[in-house]
Design a protein around this motif. Structure first.
Motif, PDB file in Angstrom:
ATOM      1  N   ALA A 369      39.681  62.823  56.095  1.00 37.12           N
ATOM      2  CA  ALA A 369      39.684  62.190  57.412  1.00 37.12           C
ATOM      3  C   ALA A 369      39.976  60.699  57.309  1.00 37.12           C
ATOM      4  O   ALA A 369      40.498  60.096  58.248  1.00 37.12           O
ATOM      5  N   ALA A 370      39.649  60.096  56.167  1.00 33.75           N
ATOM      6  CA  ALA A 370      39.901  58.663  55.966  1.00 33.75           C
ATOM      7  C   ALA A 370      41.253  58.410  55.317  1.00 33.75           C
ATOM      8  O   ALA A 370      41.554  57.276  54.933  1.00 33.75           O
ATOM      9  N   GLY A 371      42.080  59.461  55.194  1.00 32.89           N
ATOM     10  CA  GLY A 371      43.409  59.301  54.617  1.00 32.89           C
ATOM     11  C   GLY A 371      43.464  59.433  53.112  1.00 32.89           C
ATOM     12  O   GLY A 371      44.485  59.114  52.496  1.00 32.89           O
ATOM     13  N   GLY A 372      42.396  59.910  52.510  1.00 30.39           N
ATOM     14  CA  GLY A 372      42.373  60.076  51.053  1.00 30.39           C
ATOM     15  C   GLY A 372      42.256  61.534  50.665  1.00 30.39           C
ATOM     16  O   GLY A 372      42.693  62.425  51.392  1.00 30.39           O
ATOM     17  N   GLY A 373      41.649  61.789  49.527  1.00 30.12           N
ATOM     18  CA  GLY A 373      41.491  63.158  49.063  1.00 30.12           C
ATOM     19  C   GLY A 373      40.492  63.228  47.933  1.00 30.12           C
ATOM     20  O   GLY A 373      40.168  62.218  47.287  1.00 30.12           O
TER      21      GLY A 373
END
Length: 431
Positions: A369-373
């Motif tokens: 959701a924060a653009g990471g993984g």
């Protein structure tokens, strides 16, 4: 060789193997080498050789069994008792291995087996009786050879009387030295385990004291005002309502203060999590190597990566049997990347992220959701968790405290403190 070290005593497993080979292995090897060479000597009569061969087999078995039982104590708790029957078997075999060479005036070989038997017996004794045994065995070792030399008149009295005591003292010293080091290491490991337990208990007591200080006053006043409002309800409803409004305000203040206390404990910082994880892993006997490159990263990113660090450390202590761990953090091309690996994946579930709403799976959803993984991979005994996140993720990716810790993290541990559950703590390691 039977290695009785518990699987979770990673810090002592290698030292125990070394001590096993250094004490039983070396002494048995010396016994077989010198006594076996004498038994195979064609110039020695057949009957002494046959008796000595049988006694050698019994002596070797007795030394191995007795020293292995002695090593299993690890310097912790009461001194172990020797297995029944084996001391007597070792003594009888040592008498035969001494009498046969001595009858043929071999003054250099006969004291070897008795000296080894005395050394094994000394390992089971307390310091005072041990000293008496060592002195007595060393002094008495001069008598048999000296007596045989005098009666035979072979002119080797000095060698026959002095060499056996020297050999006895050397064999006992060579055996007791490594065992003394093993006992010291065991006591230090036990002290380290107790220190880790006390650190966790002290942290919980500190949290309980802070919470008591915050809540005690509020709850006392709330109780008094509620009692007053109950008494005034029938005679002065307006004042009773005012008191209940004051109760409501106090309750809101208490809730706000409690959240502030919990937030202070539960908020995570990547730097603190890495530092505390290194200390906790070291307390559990795990060699943790860190490689951290300082870089400017937004607070939401550091918070989320701190949660990953905490969860990975908790899972490592809970499921793994690691001896080495690596922590690598760096920022490349605007992306912060955190890797946590270890070599103890044998106890880790096939999918540690299985389940909903907790653990690695929940963290993966929040990082996405924060653009990471977040990814984890298991290759044999190697398990590695990799988290990546933009160095400046959206502010709304940061969850609201205080309920921001993953479900698998321990709820009663403060922020920055990864705590192994009781099942993961050794009778050394528990951290």
């Amino acid at each position: 060789m039977h290695d009785g070290a518990p699987k979770d005593e990673t810090g002592l497993a290698g030292f125990r193997r070394y001590t096993w080979w250094a004490v039983p292995g070396t002494n048995v090897g010396v016994l077989i080498l010198f006594t076996g060479a004498w038994i195979l000597d064609g110039d020695v009569p057949v009957q002494p050789r046959a008796f000595s061969a049988a006694a050698l087999a019994v002596e070797v078995a007795a030394v191995v069994v007795l020293l292995n039982a002695r090593l299993s104590g690890g310097g912790r708790g009461p001194r172990p008792r020797p297995p029944a029957g084996w001391p007597a078997a070792g003594i009888l075999a040592a008498i035969v291995l001494a009498a046969c060479p001595l009858a043929l005036r071999n003054y250099g070989l006969w004291p070897l087996a008795p000296a080894m038997t005395a050394a094994v017996a000394a390992t089971y004794l307390d310091p005072r009786p041990r000293r008496r045994l060592i002195v007595g065995a060393t002094v008495l070792a001069a008598l048999p050879g000296g007596a045989v030399s005098l009666l035979s008149g072979d002119g080797e009295l000095l060698y026959a009387a002095l060499f056996p005591p020297g050999m006895t003292a050397f064999v006992i010293w060579a055996m007791l030295g490594p065992l003394w080091a093993w006992d010291i290491a065991g006591r230090l490991d036990e002290a380290r385990r107790l220190s880790a337990e006390l650190a966790v208990k002290d942290e919980r007591l500190r949290f309980a004291a802070d919470l008591h200080d915050i809540q005690g006053h509020h709850l006392q006043v709330i109780a008094l005002k509620s009692e007053l409002a109950a008494r005034l309800a029938g005679t002065d409803p307006a004042r009773a309502a005012a008191e209940m409004e004051e109760v409501r305000r106090l309750a809101a203040d208490a809730l706000r203060d409690t959240r502030a206390v919990v937030r202070g404990y539960r908020r995570t910082s990547l730097d603190e999590e890495i530092a505390n994880a290194t200390r906790v892993l070291a307390s559990a006997g795990i060699d943790a190597r860190t490689s951290v490159e300082p870089a400017a990263v937004a607070e939401p990113a550091r918070h989320l990566l701190g949660l990953v660090m905490r969860e990975a450390t908790t899972n490592l202590l809970r499921h793994g049997r690691a001896r080495h761990a690596t922590i690598d953090y760096r920022v490349t091309g605007g992306v912060a990347r955190l890797r946590i690996g270890n070599d103890g994946a044998s106890g880790v579930p096939a999918d540690p992220g299985a389940g909903t709403g907790t653990g690695l799976r929940a963290l993966a959803e929040r990082l996405e959701a924060a653009g990471g993984g977040l990814a984890w991979v298991r290759d044999g005994d190697r398990f590695e968790v990799t988290a990546s996140l933009p160095a400046d993720p959206p502010a709304d990716a940061l969850p609201d405290p205080p309920g921001d810790a993953p479900g698998d993290a321990l709820p009663d541990a403060p922020a920055g403190r990864a705590v192994a559950p009781p099942a993961a703590r050794p009778a050394a390691e528990e951290a």
